[in-house]
Design an enzyme around this catalytic site. Structure first.
Site, PDB file in Angstrom:
ATOM      1  CE  LYS A 111      -2.915 -13.910   9.927  1.00 16.37           C
ATOM      2  NZ  LYS A 111      -2.665 -13.614   8.640  1.00 16.37           N
ATOM      3  CB  ILE A 145      -0.975   0.015   1.262  1.00 18.79           C
ATOM      4  CG1 ILE A 145      -2.194   1.019   0.831  1.00 18.79           C
ATOM      5  CG2 ILE A 145      -0.271   0.256   2.594  1.00 18.79           C
ATOM      6  CD1 ILE A 145      -3.506   0.406   1.504  1.00 18.79           C
ATOM      7  CG  ASP A 191      -6.227  -1.057  -0.473  1.00 24.90           C
ATOM      8  OD1 ASP A 191      -6.044  -2.125   0.275  1.00 24.90           O
ATOM      9  OD2 ASP A 191      -7.175  -0.071  -0.355  1.00 24.90           O
ATOM     10  CB  ILE A 207       8.841 -14.759  11.076  1.00 26.11           C
ATOM     11  CG1 ILE A 207       7.783 -15.631  10.878  1.00 26.11           C
ATOM     12  CG2 ILE A 207       9.923 -14.878  10.128  1.00 26.11           C
ATOM     13  CD1 ILE A 207       8.070 -17.155  10.711  1.00 26.11           C
ATOM     14  CE1 TYR A 219      -2.038 -11.455  12.567  1.00 22.56           C
ATOM     15  CE2 TYR A 219      -1.288 -13.002  14.220  1.00 22.56           C
ATOM     16  CZ  TYR A 219      -1.414 -12.383  13.103  1.00 22.56           C
ATOM     17  OH  TYR A 219      -0.290 -12.831  12.135  1.00 22.56           O
TER      18      TYR A 219
HETATM   19  P1  NAD Z   1       4.293  -6.657   8.188  1.00 19.18           P
HETATM   20  O1  NAD Z   1       3.198  -6.025   9.088  1.00 19.18           O
HETATM   21  O2  NAD Z   1       5.584  -6.595   8.546  1.00 19.18           O
HETATM   22  O3  NAD Z   1       3.792  -6.480   6.782  1.00 19.18           O
HETATM   23  C1  NAD Z   1       2.469  -6.324   6.262  1.00 19.18           C
HETATM   24  C2  NAD Z   1       2.685  -5.430   5.072  1.00 19.18           C
HETATM   25  O4  NAD Z   1       1.365  -5.360   4.494  1.00 19.18           O
HETATM   26  C3  NAD Z   1       3.195  -4.169   5.017  1.00 19.18           C
HETATM   27  O5  NAD Z   1       4.228  -3.875   4.462  1.00 19.18           O
HETATM   28  C4  NAD Z   1       1.917  -3.166   5.065  1.00 19.18           C
HETATM   29  O6  NAD Z   1       2.419  -1.806   4.552  1.00 19.18           O
HETATM   30  C5  NAD Z   1       1.219  -3.842   4.128  1.00 19.18           C
HETATM   31  N1  NAD Z   1       0.033  -3.501   4.061  1.00 19.18           N
HETATM   32  C6  NAD Z   1      -1.052  -3.253   4.966  1.00 19.18           C
HETATM   33  N2  NAD Z   1      -2.251  -2.747   4.517  1.00 19.18           N
HETATM   34  C7  NAD Z   1      -2.069  -3.209   3.283  1.00 19.18           C
HETATM   35  C8  NAD Z   1      -3.124  -2.742   2.268  1.00 19.18           C
HETATM   36  N3  NAD Z   1      -4.348  -2.489   2.582  1.00 19.18           N
HETATM   37  N4  NAD Z   1      -2.587  -3.298   1.297  1.00 19.18           N
HETATM   38  C9  NAD Z   1      -1.470  -3.571   0.574  1.00 19.18           C
HETATM   39  N5  NAD Z   1      -0.512  -3.786   1.756  1.00 19.18           N
HETATM   40  C10 NAD Z   1      -0.923  -3.315   2.962  1.00 19.18           C
HETATM   41  O7  NAD Z   1       3.867  -8.369   8.290  1.00 19.18           O
HETATM   42  P2  NAD Z   1       4.551  -9.657   8.152  1.00 19.18           P
HETATM   43  O8  NAD Z   1       5.346  -9.790   9.504  1.00 19.18           O
HETATM   44  O9  NAD Z   1       5.254  -9.496   7.008  1.00 19.18           O
HETATM   45  O10 NAD Z   1       3.358 -10.660   7.894  1.00 19.18           O
HETATM   46  C11 NAD Z   1       2.867 -11.275   6.754  1.00 19.18           C
HETATM   47  C12 NAD Z   1       2.106 -12.285   6.945  1.00 19.18           C
HETATM   48  O11 NAD Z   1       2.688 -13.263   7.628  1.00 19.18           O
HETATM   49  C13 NAD Z   1       0.826 -11.800   7.774  1.00 19.18           C
HETATM   50  O12 NAD Z   1      -0.472 -12.384   7.316  1.00 19.18           O
HETATM   51  C14 NAD Z   1       1.063 -12.149   8.967  1.00 19.18           C
HETATM   52  O13 NAD Z   1      -0.007 -12.150   9.743  1.00 19.18           O
HETATM   53  C15 NAD Z   1       1.600 -13.455   8.837  1.00 19.18           C
HETATM   54  N6  NAD Z   1       2.522 -13.773  10.016  1.00 19.18           N
HETATM   55  C16 NAD Z   1       3.350 -13.197  10.693  1.00 19.18           C
HETATM   56  C17 NAD Z   1       4.415 -13.592  11.402  1.00 19.18           C
HETATM   57  C18 NAD Z   1       5.669 -12.793  11.738  1.00 19.18           C
HETATM   58  O14 NAD Z   1       6.182 -13.237  13.099  1.00 19.18           O
HETATM   59  N7  NAD Z   1       6.012 -11.995  11.153  1.00 19.18           N
HETATM   60  C19 NAD Z   1       3.779 -14.403  12.383  1.00 19.18           C
HETATM   61  C20 NAD Z   1       2.656 -15.222  12.028  1.00 19.18           C
HETATM   62  C21 NAD Z   1       2.070 -14.872  10.723  1.00 19.18           C
END
Ligand code: NAD
Length: 322
Positions: free
Chosen positions: A147, A36, A53, A173, A143
């Site tokens: 999920k 976004i 988006d 992660i 959250y």
């Molecule tokens: P993050 O918050 O670092 O990144 C999410 C990205 O989505 C951001 O860059 C943000 O700008 C973008 N975003 C937000 N709204 C948006 C929109 N409307 N359109 C397009 N982009 C948009 O998250 P992450 O840690 O990279 O996680 C990625 C996925 O993995 C998510 O589904 C999260 O739930 C899942 N997850 C992550 C972890 C972890 O430890 N990082 C653990 C379990 C699950």
């Protein structure tokens, strides 16, 4: 058939490193990163980047048509800690984006979807140790609710419309190239940065909070591996348990001290403690290991060594260029 991949939410913690790995496999031009907002991480990379988006189905479709996209990795989401501050926004973002992408697959614009779930689908009533694939799931965060609902939407679209959607329940992660975006396990990344920069860290979870975790390299490999697996090997269409390591803040700080002996840690639990207390401590991922041969590479020791080596090298480079 060659693949053309769109990553939604590519500017985040996982999306950045996933982009790099996917481009090394499929070629720069065949992996379209999008978010976004413009991402600093992607400014340094060669391949295409688009502002999209993820809640806007028409906007996604435009990009799908422009690049002849065959697969979407949907990573845009609001994570656990931020989601508790903005529950309605978390629900809207996490659900609207998933349904938009599932619909595009149902309408045959794309062939395959990847969408991550999380250990946040579990709750206080779930067995905490070696949490089974199928067990009690009563999440306590918005959250987690988004999920678990998402998992069942994925299964529904697969059963009802034949959509090829694949999913993993990521643990926390841990990365050093990209920073986390508002989750409960973020401490395990912040601690390394603070250890290198300041030699001390104030942890927002208490010292004995054990949580399932994974090094980014393993998470990215698992993600690509499940997407490359033969469809008949994917027996679970909600989401797979996925596991690598587990540790407490105390155990992690002891590991860091092996490399930085002067490192000190203090504990000041905040609202994230309650979220962490509702999650499992260790996960049974034997189904993933059986079905599509998942195997992790990194343990606590190899991960810590690698992160500290890289962050120290980065710091030395910065000092040289000042
Ligand atoms: P993050 O918050 O670092 O990144 C999410 C990205 O989505 C951001 O860059 C943000 O700008 C973008 N975003 C937000 N709204 C948006 C929109 N409307 N359109 C397009 N982009 C948009 O998250 P992450 O840690 O990279 O996680 C990625 C996925 O993995 C998510 O589904 C999260 O739930 C899942 N997850 C992550 C972890 C972890 O430890 N990082 C653990 C379990 C699950």
């Amino acid at each position: 058939m060659s693949e053309t991949i769109l990553i939604l939410g590519a500017g985040g913690q996982i999306g950045g490193e996933l982009t790099v790995k996917l481009r090394s496999i499929y070629g720069d031009a065949n992996v379209i990163a999008s978010d976004i907002r413009e991402s600093n991480f992607h400014k340094q990379l060669e391949g295409p980047f688009e502002i999209v988006d993820a809640t806007n189905k028409e906007a996604i479709l435009e990009i799908v048509k422009k690049y002849n996209i065959t697969q979407i990795y949907l990573l845009a989401a609001m994570l656990s800690a931020t989601g508790e501050k903005y529950p309605q926004k978390a629900w809207d973002l996490n659900m609207t984006s998933l349904l938009a992408v599932l619909d595009l697959a149902k309408e045959k614009y794309i062939d395959k979807v990847y969408w991550p779930s999380s250990i946040a689908v579990f709750g206080t009533t779930t067995p905490k140790n070696n949490t089974p694939q199928k067990t009690i799931m009563e999440p306590s965060t918005v959250y987690g609710i988004s999920k678990i609902s998402g998992e069942f939407w994925c299964n529904y679209y697969h059963e009802k419309y034949g959509v090829d959607v694949r999913s993993l329940r990521y643990p926390g992660i841990i990365s050093w190239k990209t920073k986390p975006g508002g989750g409960t396990t973020d401490y395990a990344v912040d601690i390394f940065f603070k250890a290198i920069e300041e030699g001390k860290y104030e942890c927002f979870l208490n010292e004995n909070t054990r949580l399932p975790m994974m090094y980014m390299e393993d998470a990215v490999d698992a993600t690509i591996q499940i997407m490359q697996a033969a469809s008949e090997d994917i027996k679970i269409r909600t989401s797979y348990n996925l596991s690598a390591i587990d540790f407490t803040p105390k155990e992690l700080s002891d590991e860091i001290k092996k490399h930085i002996p002067q490192f000190t840690i203090t504990y000041k639990p905040d609202s994230r403690q309650e979220i962490a207390d509702s999650w499992p401590q260790t996960i049974d991922d034997s189904q993933a290991r059986l079905d599509w041969k998942w195997a992790h590479k990194h343990d606590l020791s190899s991960m810590s060594k690698d992160i500290i080596k890289n962050l120290q090298a980065q710091k030395n480079q910065e000092l040289k260029t000042v």
